[in-house]
Design an enzyme around this catalytic site. Structure first.
Site, PDB file in Angstrom:
ATOM      1  CB  SER A  23      -1.059   0.057   0.986  1.00  0.00           C
ATOM      2  OG  SER A  23      -1.666  -0.974   1.297  1.00  0.00           O
TER       3      SER A  23
HETATM    4  N1  SAM Z   1      -1.075  -4.619   4.059  1.00  0.00           N
HETATM    5  C1  SAM Z   1      -0.510  -4.922   2.698  1.00  0.00           C
HETATM    6  C2  SAM Z   1       0.776  -4.276   2.791  1.00  0.00           C
HETATM    7  O1  SAM Z   1       1.196  -3.593   3.657  1.00  0.00           O
HETATM    8  O2  SAM Z   1       1.681  -4.629   1.878  1.00  0.00           O
HETATM    9  C3  SAM Z   1      -1.107  -4.341   1.422  1.00  0.00           C
HETATM   10  C4  SAM Z   1      -1.809  -5.632   0.906  1.00  0.00           C
HETATM   11  S1  SAM Z   1      -2.582  -5.561  -0.528  1.00  0.00           S
HETATM   12  C5  SAM Z   1      -3.103  -3.835  -0.704  1.00  0.00           C
HETATM   13  C6  SAM Z   1      -4.303  -6.496   0.008  1.00  0.00           C
HETATM   14  C7  SAM Z   1      -3.788  -7.569   0.270  1.00  0.00           C
HETATM   15  O3  SAM Z   1      -5.219  -8.344   0.833  1.00  0.00           O
HETATM   16  C8  SAM Z   1      -3.359  -8.501  -0.812  1.00  0.00           C
HETATM   17  O4  SAM Z   1      -2.242  -9.041  -0.270  1.00  0.00           O
HETATM   18  C9  SAM Z   1      -4.459  -9.562  -1.023  1.00  0.00           C
HETATM   19  O5  SAM Z   1      -3.885 -11.001  -1.063  1.00  0.00           O
HETATM   20  C10 SAM Z   1      -5.197  -9.842   0.381  1.00  0.00           C
HETATM   21  N2  SAM Z   1      -6.433 -10.015   0.601  1.00  0.00           N
HETATM   22  C11 SAM Z   1      -7.475 -10.128  -0.158  1.00  0.00           C
HETATM   23  N3  SAM Z   1      -8.513 -10.582   0.105  1.00  0.00           N
HETATM   24  C12 SAM Z   1      -8.442 -11.302   1.192  1.00  0.00           C
HETATM   25  C13 SAM Z   1      -9.082 -11.965   2.181  1.00  0.00           C
HETATM   26  N4  SAM Z   1     -10.434 -12.301   1.928  1.00  0.00           N
HETATM   27  N5  SAM Z   1      -8.418 -12.314   3.297  1.00  0.00           N
HETATM   28  C14 SAM Z   1      -7.235 -12.065   3.407  1.00  0.00           C
HETATM   29  N6  SAM Z   1      -6.323 -11.322   2.676  1.00  0.00           N
HETATM   30  C15 SAM Z   1      -6.767 -10.972   1.557  1.00  0.00           C
END
Ligand code: SAM
Length: 207
Positions: A55
């Site tokens: 992010s």
């Molecule tokens: N917090 C993260 C970072 O600092 O890098 C940003 C992550 S990215 C914007 C969003 C993440 O949410 C992705 O890694 C994706 O695989 C995960 N994601 C999407 N749907 C999800 C779910 N139902 N449960 C857990 N993780 C999920």
């Protein structure tokens, strides 16, 4: 470069000192491939493995500020991704549980955070259903864009706790902060628009 990033976040209105200190301390470039390290301290999201993103620092700061993390508070992060946001939460003193849908990403983040000396509880699974084994949470942060607010996340929140979640369509989502009141009602505050990768899973955008 980290100091310059913190200055930029201050200019953009972030005034939460623990959050700014965390961003000033965490080596964000460690989350980047060597050839892309020049991008690490720009205030922008960047692609990581599995088609996901680390992010934007402003977004990390904005969400963490809304969550109002205090030392020792039990926080559930949905979407471990690279693990960078998790580091910010941990530096702010959170007792952190972080859940990731994509196993490979979780394993990479687990390795990196262990190397950095952090030890949150990592879970691999569908965070759109929350994580009921460790409920209730003082705060829940969702780092992927949801179509609606998953009901399980409200249920798993303590009274007085905040759920910070971007909700909208696939292109743009409004940042929401929902707070559970002592009479069981939920208050909702709306903030500006952001653009996240989709929340997958049963109460997200499915697969
Ligand atoms: N917090 C993260 C970072 O600092 O890098 C940003 C992550 S990215 C914007 C969003 C993440 O949410 C992705 O890694 C994706 O695989 C995960 N994601 C999407 N749907 C999800 C779910 N139902 N449960 C857990 N993780 C999920």
């Amino acid at each position: 470069m980290r100091r310059a990033l913190v200055r930029k976040l201050r200019e953009k209105g972030i005034a939460n000192e623990p959050v700014l200190n965390a961003i000033g301390k965490i080596p964000r470039h460690w989350f980047f491939d060597e050839i892309f390290v020049d991008h690490a301290y720009q205030d922008k999201a960047f692609p990581i493995a599995e088609g996901q993103t680390i992010s934007q620092p402003y977004t990390v700061a904005f969400q963490t500020n809304l969550l109002d993390v205090k030392p020792g508070k039990k926080i559930l992060e949905i979407g471990t991704g690279s693990g960078y946001q998790a580091c910010v939460l941990l530096e702010c003193g959170a007792d952190l549980v972080t859940i990731e849908y994509k196993k490979n990403l979780s394993l990479l983040a687990q390795k990196m955070l262990k190397y950095m000396g952090y030890s949150p509880r990592f879970v691999i699974g569908d965070g759109s259903l929350g994580y009921d084994k460790l409920t209730p949470y003082d705060g829940i942060i969702v780092t992927a864009g949801a179509p609606t607010v998953p009901t399980a996340l409200i249920e798993q929140l303590k009274v007085g706790g905040h759920l910070v979640i971007p909700v909208g369509d696939s292109k743009s989502q409004k940042m929401l902060r929902l707070t559970k009141m002592s009479d069981g009602t939920i208050t909702k505050e709306q903030f500006s628009n952001f653009s996240f990768v989709p929340l997958l899973g049963e109460d997200g955008w499915k697969k």
